[in-house]
Design a protein around this motif. Sequence first.
Motif, PDB file in Angstrom:
ATOM      1  N   ALA A  63     -26.241  25.421  -0.018  1.00  0.00           N
ATOM      2  CA  ALA A  63     -25.958  26.795   0.390  1.00  0.00           C
ATOM      3  C   ALA A  63     -27.222  27.643   0.379  1.00  0.00           C
ATOM      4  O   ALA A  63     -27.459  28.455   1.288  1.00  0.00           O
ATOM      5  N   ALA A  86     -29.417  26.995   3.407  1.00  0.00           N
ATOM      6  CA  ALA A  86     -28.886  27.658   4.600  1.00  0.00           C
ATOM      7  C   ALA A  86     -29.117  29.162   4.532  1.00  0.00           C
ATOM      8  O   ALA A  86     -29.469  29.802   5.538  1.00  0.00           O
ATOM      9  N   TYR A  87     -28.940  29.744   3.343  1.00  0.00           N
ATOM     10  CA  TYR A  87     -29.154  31.183   3.170  1.00  0.00           C
ATOM     11  C   TYR A  87     -30.610  31.567   3.465  1.00  0.00           C
ATOM     12  O   TYR A  87     -30.883  32.530   4.195  1.00  0.00           O
ATOM     13  N   GLN A 123     -32.854  29.922   5.216  1.00  0.00           N
ATOM     14  CA  GLN A 123     -33.176  29.745   6.631  1.00  0.00           C
ATOM     15  C   GLN A 123     -32.739  30.954   7.448  1.00  0.00           C
ATOM     16  O   GLN A 123     -33.417  31.364   8.384  1.00  0.00           O
ATOM     17  N   GLU A 124     -31.639  31.567   7.046  1.00  0.00           N
ATOM     18  CA  GLU A 124     -31.148  32.768   7.727  1.00  0.00           C
ATOM     19  C   GLU A 124     -32.040  33.978   7.437  1.00  0.00           C
ATOM     20  O   GLU A 124     -32.189  34.865   8.273  1.00  0.00           O
ATOM     21  N   GLN A 125     -32.643  33.989   6.255  1.00  0.00           N
ATOM     22  CA  GLN A 125     -33.472  35.119   5.838  1.00  0.00           C
ATOM     23  C   GLN A 125     -34.953  34.924   6.116  1.00  0.00           C
ATOM     24  O   GLN A 125     -35.771  35.755   5.724  1.00  0.00           O
ATOM     25  N   ALA A 130     -21.446  31.398   0.092  1.00  0.00           N
ATOM     26  CA  ALA A 130     -20.723  31.519   1.360  1.00  0.00           C
ATOM     27  C   ALA A 130     -21.455  30.834   2.506  1.00  0.00           C
ATOM     28  O   ALA A 130     -20.859  30.564   3.560  1.00  0.00           O
ATOM     29  N   HIS A 131     -22.742  30.515   2.327  1.00  0.00           N
ATOM     30  CA  HIS A 131     -23.520  29.862   3.374  1.00  0.00           C
ATOM     31  C   HIS A 131     -23.360  28.340   3.359  1.00  0.00           C
ATOM     32  O   HIS A 131     -23.922  27.666   4.218  1.00  0.00           O
ATOM     33  N   HIS A 132     -22.603  27.810   2.384  1.00  0.00           N
ATOM     34  CA  HIS A 132     -22.349  26.370   2.394  1.00  0.00           C
ATOM     35  C   HIS A 132     -21.476  26.029   3.598  1.00  0.00           C
ATOM     36  O   HIS A 132     -20.595  26.824   3.971  1.00  0.00           O
ATOM     37  N   GLU A 173     -22.518  35.486  -2.381  1.00  0.00           N
ATOM     38  CA  GLU A 173     -23.105  35.654  -1.053  1.00  0.00           C
ATOM     39  C   GLU A 173     -23.875  34.404  -0.643  1.00  0.00           C
ATOM     40  O   GLU A 173     -23.829  33.976   0.518  1.00  0.00           O
ATOM     41  N   VAL A 174     -24.603  33.823  -1.604  1.00  0.00           N
ATOM     42  CA  VAL A 174     -25.332  32.583  -1.308  1.00  0.00           C
ATOM     43  C   VAL A 174     -24.352  31.453  -1.039  1.00  0.00           C
ATOM     44  O   VAL A 174     -24.472  30.715  -0.055  1.00  0.00           O
TER      45      VAL A 174
END
Length: 398
Positions: free
Chosen positions: A79, A82-83, A85-87, A54-56, A51-52
Amino acid sequence: MKKVYVVGTCDTKHEELSYVKRIIDDNGFATCLVHIGSRAAAGPVDVDNREVAAHHPQGGAFLEGIDDRGKFVGMMAEALAAYLQEQVEDVAGIISLGGSGGTSLATQGMRALPIGVPKLMVSTVASGNVAPYVGPNDIAMMYSVTDVAGINNISARVLGNAATAMVGMVKFDLPVQEGIKPALGMTMFGVTTPCVDAVRSRLESEYECLVFHATGTGGQSMEKLLDSGMLKAVIDISTTEVCDLHMGGVMSAGEDRLGAVIRSGRPYVGSVGALDMVNFGAKETVPEQYRDRNLYVHNPQVTLMRTTAEENRRMGTWIAEKLNQCPGKVRFLLPLQGVSMIDAAGQPFYDPAADRALFDALETTFEQTTEHQLIKCDMHINDPGFAQALVNAFREII
């Protein structure tokens, strides 16, 4: 309820990470165990490495069969950033633990979070130079004493202290500060101090003027606060870090200098303070290709090198191209009589031709609009009139 993110390589450190998670859980805080290792986790996790990954920007396919550890750390770190920053709205705090690879990986994610979010890294390398891991961020580093390899009498205490420290940072509210003024970021170098002091004295009754020494980390720190939404505007008088970026000096703030100005869109007033000098260490450390240049020994540990006309043209173009990307209001002021204390008549770096190359490059490349203006002042940067011109420009766009 926001969660404390417990982040690490759960393929190799699951026992230790779970120990930290359990202590935080037992203190009444929700946690999220995030796996950032290259292989399958050794136990249950809340967020799997896939899951992490996939944010690359290129997706998570790099997890499949990767056997280059250095490449994996770099890609998973990107990655993770980015993960997180989304959370960000879900993160009450973040804690991690590991060796050099795990530290490099986790702290890149921590650096992506705003200033003020509690960040704690328990690391085997925390007793050495931590600057590459911390950078301009509020990351607390704790030395693990023993390797992070199982729970024993030492690691149980160290990791337990780290877990309860994170609990304390998340649990206790800070005192409410009354009468807080809007914060301004300002950059200063020793040779632009009179200008910065004069600007600050004119604005400090209305604004909290945060002055950053333009030593590389200083510029990064100011822009980190800008990215975190903690600055109302910037008066960037001393852009000298750009010299070190382009000529290999020791005080570069990196390619992302001015990046936060672009991303934030906040009002920006800037100038060319100390763009006449590149910073090196003691004179014997100056690179061989620069040994015959105009060098000035500032002190036994700092040697300054005068920038040439060609170098100034390159920097002027680079700065203008950055400023052209800014969505917010910009005023950039040129002190035509000199850019630093030692760039004045009779001083060692006085070179009107080199300065003129800088000014010409800026004027040629800078795209003037109603919102973006280049202002030429027939003054030295440390003249009181130039400080007033900076203040006037600031008041115009704020």
